[in-house]
Design an enzyme around this catalytic site. Structure first.
Site, PDB file in Angstrom:
ATOM      1  N   THR A 129       0.840  -1.193   0.000  1.00  0.00           N
ATOM      2  CA  THR A 129       0.000   0.000   0.000  1.00  0.00           C
ATOM      3  C   THR A 129       0.875   1.243   0.000  1.00  0.00           C
ATOM      4  OG1 THR A 129      -0.136   0.258   2.403  1.00  0.00           O
ATOM      5  CG2 THR A 129      -1.772  -1.192   1.356  1.00  0.00           C
ATOM      6  N   THR A 134      -4.862   4.868   1.918  1.00  0.00           N
ATOM      7  CA  THR A 134      -5.199   5.215   3.301  1.00  0.00           C
ATOM      8  C   THR A 134      -6.690   5.318   3.596  1.00  0.00           C
ATOM      9  OG1 THR A 134      -3.061   6.336   3.479  1.00  0.00           O
ATOM     10  CG2 THR A 134      -4.709   6.849   5.164  1.00  0.00           C
ATOM     11  N   SER A 152       6.942   0.112   6.522  1.00  0.00           N
ATOM     12  CA  SER A 152       6.235   0.353   5.266  1.00  0.00           C
ATOM     13  C   SER A 152       4.927   1.085   5.543  1.00  0.00           C
ATOM     14  CB  SER A 152       5.953  -0.963   4.543  1.00  0.00           C
ATOM     15  OG  SER A 152       5.069  -1.757   5.305  1.00  0.00           O
ATOM     16  N   HIS A 153       4.365   1.697   4.531  1.00  0.00           N
ATOM     17  CA  HIS A 153       3.138   2.474   4.693  1.00  0.00           C
ATOM     18  C   HIS A 153       2.026   1.651   5.343  1.00  0.00           C
ATOM     19  CE1 HIS A 153      -0.879   3.779   3.308  1.00  0.00           C
ATOM     20  NE2 HIS A 153      -0.420   4.980   3.618  1.00  0.00           N
ATOM     21  N   GLY A 154       1.757   0.481   4.801  1.00  0.00           N
ATOM     22  CA  GLY A 154       0.668  -0.347   5.320  1.00  0.00           C
ATOM     23  C   GLY A 154       0.853  -0.706   6.781  1.00  0.00           C
TER      24      GLY A 154
END
Length: 196
Positions: A129, A134, A152-154
């Site tokens: 992601t 988001t 990481s973003h996720g």
């Protein structure tokens, strides 16, 4: 500029090829060399070894698919590009990046434009992601990703929303059938198919 002056000195002594090669040495190594605590040959060998290592990384980058994610987004172990996951198994081991256990319908999504398919209380299964994903996190019950580490973003957003999340499960988007029930154990890094 000061290091380039030292680099020109090292090049004049035939310890390195060019002045800019000094940037493959650490400050401690340079200080040790000029303080007579590091032999010229040892400094030269360390610099050459790092230059070779950098050249290998650069070659891997050139040979890699331009759309592929860099290794650092896949956790601390490089993700095998051609890895396959046994579709007959009912459990997969990944990396737990947000603690907790969640059970729900697996919704396999490859691109942010398909996030409208994700219903409330479902578990998002995705390659990875980024910020475009988001808005869906508020509806999720859990997250499973093929790529990414704890930063990481996720993983970061899952922790913010207190969603159990597992990452580094190779090819999971091609293994889990869309709509089946799964359990995500973000504490132990496991994903399990449920017979519901």
């Amino acid at each position: 500029q000061a290091f380039l002056i030292l680099g020109r000195d090292l090049a004049a002594r035939n310890l390195i090829d060019t002045a800019r090669a000094i940037f493959y040495a650490t400050r401690q190594e340079i200080s040790a060399y000029y303080g007579m605590a590091l032999e010229p040959r040892a400094l030269s060998e360390r610099i050459a070894a790092r230059q070779n290592e950098w050249a290998n990384y650069a070659e891997q980058e050139r040979a890699q698919n331009p759309d592929a994610y860099p290794y650092f987004l896949r956790g601390d172990v490089p993700f095998a590009q051609d890895a396959t996951v046994d579709t007959r198994t009912n459990e997969w081991q990944g990396r737990g990046v947000s603690a907790g256990i969640a059970r729900g319908v697996a919704r396999v999504v490859y691109q942010p434009r398909d996030l409208a398919r994700v219903g409330a209380g479902e578990i998002l299964v995705a390659p990875s992601t980024d910020p475009a994903w988001t808005p869906v996190f508020a509806r999720l019950k859990g997250l499973v990703m093929e790529r990414g580490g704890v930063l990481s973003h996720g993983a970061v957003v899952a922790r913010e929303y207190k969603l159990p999340a597992v990452t580094a499960v190779a090819n999971v988007t091609h293994t889990l059938e869309d709509g089946i029930w799964i359990e995500v154990d973000g504490t132990n890094g496991r994903v399990r198919r449920l017979n519901i």
